[in-house]
Design an enzyme around this catalytic site. Structure first.
Site, PDB file in Angstrom:
ATOM      1  N   TYR A  82     -55.173 -39.731 -24.245  1.00 14.32           N
ATOM      2  CA  TYR A  82     -55.979 -40.597 -23.858  1.00 14.32           C
ATOM      3  C   TYR A  82     -56.263 -40.452 -22.605  1.00 14.32           C
ATOM      4  O   TYR A  82     -56.635 -40.773 -21.285  1.00 14.32           O
ATOM      5  CB  TYR A  82     -55.912 -42.149 -24.621  1.00 14.32           C
ATOM      6  CG  TYR A  82     -56.487 -43.149 -23.889  1.00 14.32           C
ATOM      7  CD1 TYR A  82     -58.322 -43.531 -24.481  1.00 14.32           C
ATOM      8  CD2 TYR A  82     -56.124 -43.525 -22.685  1.00 14.32           C
ATOM      9  CE1 TYR A  82     -58.683 -44.307 -23.646  1.00 14.32           C
ATOM     10  CE2 TYR A  82     -56.977 -44.975 -22.480  1.00 14.32           C
ATOM     11  CZ  TYR A  82     -58.059 -45.432 -23.316  1.00 14.32           C
ATOM     12  OH  TYR A  82     -59.047 -46.084 -22.940  1.00 14.32           O
TER      13      TYR A  82
ATOM     14  N   LYS B 149     -58.628 -40.009 -19.403  1.00 15.95           N
ATOM     15  CA  LYS B 149     -59.148 -41.132 -17.959  1.00 15.95           C
ATOM     16  C   LYS B 149     -58.269 -40.670 -16.356  1.00 15.95           C
ATOM     17  O   LYS B 149     -59.376 -41.070 -15.574  1.00 15.95           O
ATOM     18  CB  LYS B 149     -58.261 -42.090 -18.668  1.00 15.95           C
ATOM     19  CG  LYS B 149     -58.826 -42.854 -19.229  1.00 15.95           C
ATOM     20  CD  LYS B 149     -59.871 -42.969 -20.369  1.00 15.95           C
ATOM     21  CE  LYS B 149     -60.830 -44.347 -20.632  1.00 15.95           C
ATOM     22  NZ  LYS B 149     -62.338 -44.096 -21.467  1.00 15.95           N
TER      23      LYS B 149
HETATM   24  P1  NAP Z   1     -64.465 -50.603 -28.293  1.00 13.09           P
HETATM   25  O1  NAP Z   1     -64.548 -52.041 -29.286  1.00 13.09           O
HETATM   26  O2  NAP Z   1     -63.585 -49.663 -29.429  1.00 13.09           O
HETATM   27  O3  NAP Z   1     -66.130 -49.285 -28.590  1.00 13.09           O
HETATM   28  C1  NAP Z   1     -66.571 -48.193 -28.223  1.00 13.09           C
HETATM   29  C2  NAP Z   1     -67.725 -47.717 -27.798  1.00 13.09           C
HETATM   30  O4  NAP Z   1     -68.325 -46.558 -27.618  1.00 13.09           O
HETATM   31  C3  NAP Z   1     -68.558 -48.716 -29.523  1.00 13.09           C
HETATM   32  O5  NAP Z   1     -69.748 -48.663 -28.911  1.00 13.09           O
HETATM   33  C4  NAP Z   1     -68.605 -46.760 -29.992  1.00 13.09           C
HETATM   34  O6  NAP Z   1     -69.496 -47.035 -30.383  1.00 13.09           O
HETATM   35  C5  NAP Z   1     -68.600 -46.249 -28.594  1.00 13.09           C
HETATM   36  N1  NAP Z   1     -68.251 -44.656 -29.618  1.00 13.09           N
HETATM   37  C6  NAP Z   1     -67.322 -44.261 -29.109  1.00 13.09           C
HETATM   38  N2  NAP Z   1     -67.222 -42.598 -29.727  1.00 13.09           N
HETATM   39  C7  NAP Z   1     -68.144 -42.116 -29.770  1.00 13.09           C
HETATM   40  C8  NAP Z   1     -69.487 -41.384 -29.357  1.00 13.09           C
HETATM   41  N3  NAP Z   1     -68.639 -40.304 -29.022  1.00 13.09           N
HETATM   42  N4  NAP Z   1     -70.486 -41.251 -28.849  1.00 13.09           N
HETATM   43  C9  NAP Z   1     -70.547 -42.756 -28.261  1.00 13.09           C
HETATM   44  N5  NAP Z   1     -71.043 -43.860 -28.146  1.00 13.09           N
HETATM   45  C10 NAP Z   1     -68.762 -43.375 -28.961  1.00 13.09           C
HETATM   46  O7  NAP Z   1     -63.694 -50.455 -26.751  1.00 13.09           O
HETATM   47  P2  NAP Z   1     -63.500 -50.765 -25.509  1.00 13.09           P
HETATM   48  O8  NAP Z   1     -62.275 -50.908 -25.970  1.00 13.09           O
HETATM   49  O9  NAP Z   1     -65.004 -51.924 -25.577  1.00 13.09           O
HETATM   50  O10 NAP Z   1     -63.795 -49.788 -25.191  1.00 13.09           O
HETATM   51  C11 NAP Z   1     -64.854 -49.206 -23.592  1.00 13.09           C
HETATM   52  C12 NAP Z   1     -64.580 -48.741 -22.729  1.00 13.09           C
HETATM   53  O11 NAP Z   1     -63.339 -49.081 -22.766  1.00 13.09           O
HETATM   54  C13 NAP Z   1     -63.758 -46.560 -23.267  1.00 13.09           C
HETATM   55  O12 NAP Z   1     -63.857 -45.743 -22.434  1.00 13.09           O
HETATM   56  C14 NAP Z   1     -61.356 -47.768 -23.222  1.00 13.09           C
HETATM   57  O13 NAP Z   1     -61.874 -45.922 -23.611  1.00 13.09           O
HETATM   58  C15 NAP Z   1     -62.066 -48.563 -22.123  1.00 13.09           C
HETATM   59  N6  NAP Z   1     -61.177 -49.098 -21.173  1.00 13.09           N
HETATM   60  C16 NAP Z   1     -60.747 -50.179 -22.935  1.00 13.09           C
HETATM   61  C17 NAP Z   1     -59.185 -51.161 -22.827  1.00 13.09           C
HETATM   62  C18 NAP Z   1     -58.857 -51.957 -23.120  1.00 13.09           C
HETATM   63  O14 NAP Z   1     -57.914 -52.551 -23.394  1.00 13.09           O
HETATM   64  N7  NAP Z   1     -60.120 -52.515 -24.466  1.00 13.09           N
HETATM   65  C19 NAP Z   1     -59.100 -50.276 -21.416  1.00 13.09           C
HETATM   66  C20 NAP Z   1     -59.140 -49.370 -20.772  1.00 13.09           C
HETATM   67  C21 NAP Z   1     -60.417 -48.821 -21.098  1.00 13.09           C
HETATM   68  P3  NAP Z   1     -69.281 -47.548 -32.019  1.00 13.09           P
HETATM   69  O15 NAP Z   1     -69.482 -49.071 -31.783  1.00 13.09           O
HETATM   70  O16 NAP Z   1     -70.594 -46.968 -33.404  1.00 13.09           O
HETATM   71  O17 NAP Z   1     -68.359 -47.006 -32.320  1.00 13.09           O
END
Ligand code: NAP
Length: 252
Positions: free
Chosen positions: A160, A164
């Site tokens: 991961y 990133k």
């Molecule tokens: P999340 O709640 O798990 O949502 C992930 C989203 O990505 C969902 O809409 C999912 O679709 C979609 N997705 C996953 N695999 C995919 C694929 N192969 N093709 C198309 N769409 C896909 O995650 P989140 O926390 O909102 O994270 C969003 C972004 O922020 C990510 O890039 C993550 O790495 C980054 N981020 C998050 C955090 C945190 O603390 N949450 C911190 C740093 C960075 P489905 O609903 O269909 O599964």
């Protein structure tokens, strides 16, 4: 400028992606987003429909499709549909991302490839397709959702954090290549944000992360979406190649 701006958000069905869709929703935008959960298609369709409804409540419009960002052919078809309907892409947010955590010595090739293919190759595919259109338009905003661990590293997240860190490199290179065509490319690096992704962490891992946050709490998807909205706006016209950290002071 067109009557309506075309916005593409990857992974807009829930979490940070949904919030980004809502922050970019207004009567002058038309929003397209994708999602991809083959393991639970009904739940994800319902989540996508909810995002569409919330966007419509803001007098914008949203259309969604199940598209795996790791599959370049599927992404091409998605972009063809969008450009066929609106003729443009003004804003791209590469948000879709997953984790498959494990210590380096135990991490298998499949978990490495899956995370890199979705988080990094997916963003590359979308950026390349959008860049061609934005260059012709002489206008575009690309925002990549990176992570604090792409800069700091994190035990258990070799795949991961590498994805990133790669995304930040992609951001800076694309920013340099596209700047002359009035296309900006920036990254937002969230810290610990309350979504399904972090809800899946153990209590111990969660507390360990939160203990590193000077503000003493996790962030909300809206905290990230607000930074994205700014970078996608005309007010950010002279900002490119930057990484904006949204992390409550977790990394400085
Ligand atoms: P999340 O709640 O798990 O949502 C992930 C989203 O990505 C969902 O809409 C999912 O679709 C979609 N997705 C996953 N695999 C995919 C694929 N192969 N093709 C198309 N769409 C896909 O995650 P989140 O926390 O909102 O994270 C969003 C972004 O922020 C990510 O890039 C993550 O790495 C980054 N981020 C998050 C955090 C945190 O603390 N949450 C911190 C740093 C960075 P489905 O609903 O269909 O599964």
């Amino acid at each position: 400028m067109p009557d309506k701006r075309t916005v593409v958000v990857t992974g807009g069905s829930r979490g940070i992606g949904r919030s980004i869709c809502l922050f970019l929703a207004n009567p002058d935008t038309q929003i397209y987003f994708n999602y991809f959960s083959p393991s639970n298609p009904e739940a994800e369709k319902a989540a996508a429909a909810e995002t569409e409804k919330l966007v419509a409540d803001l007098r914008s419009s949203a259309a969604s499709m199940s598209v795996d960002v790791a599959d370049a052919k599927e992404v091409e078809a998605f972009f063809e549909k969008i450009v066929g309907e609106t003729g443009r892409i003004d804003i791209l947010v590469n948000n879709a991302g997953i984790t498959k955590d494990g210590l380096l010595v135990r991490m298998n090739e499949n978990d490495w490839n899956m995370v890199l293919n979705i988080n990094l190759k997916g963003a590359f595919t979308c950026t390349r397709l959008a860049a061609k259109i934005m260059m012709k338009q002489r206008y575009g905003r690309i925002v990549n959702i990176a992570s604090v661990v792409g800069v700091s590293g994190n035990p258990g997240q070799a795949n991961y954090s590498a994805s990133k860190a790669g995304l930040i490199g992609l951001t800076k290179t694309a920013a340099k290549e596209l700047a002359a065509r009035n296309v900006t490319v920036n990254a937002v690096a969230p810290g610990f944000i309350e979504t399904d992704m972090t809800a899946a962490l153990s209590e111990k891992a969660r507390n360990a992360m939160l203990s590193q946050v000077p503000m003493g709490r996790g962030g909300q998807p809206e905290d990230v979406a607000a930074a994205v909205k700014f970078l996608a706006s005309d007010d950010a016209a002279y900002i490119t190649g930057q990484v904006i950290h949204v992390n409550g002071g977790m990394y400085m």
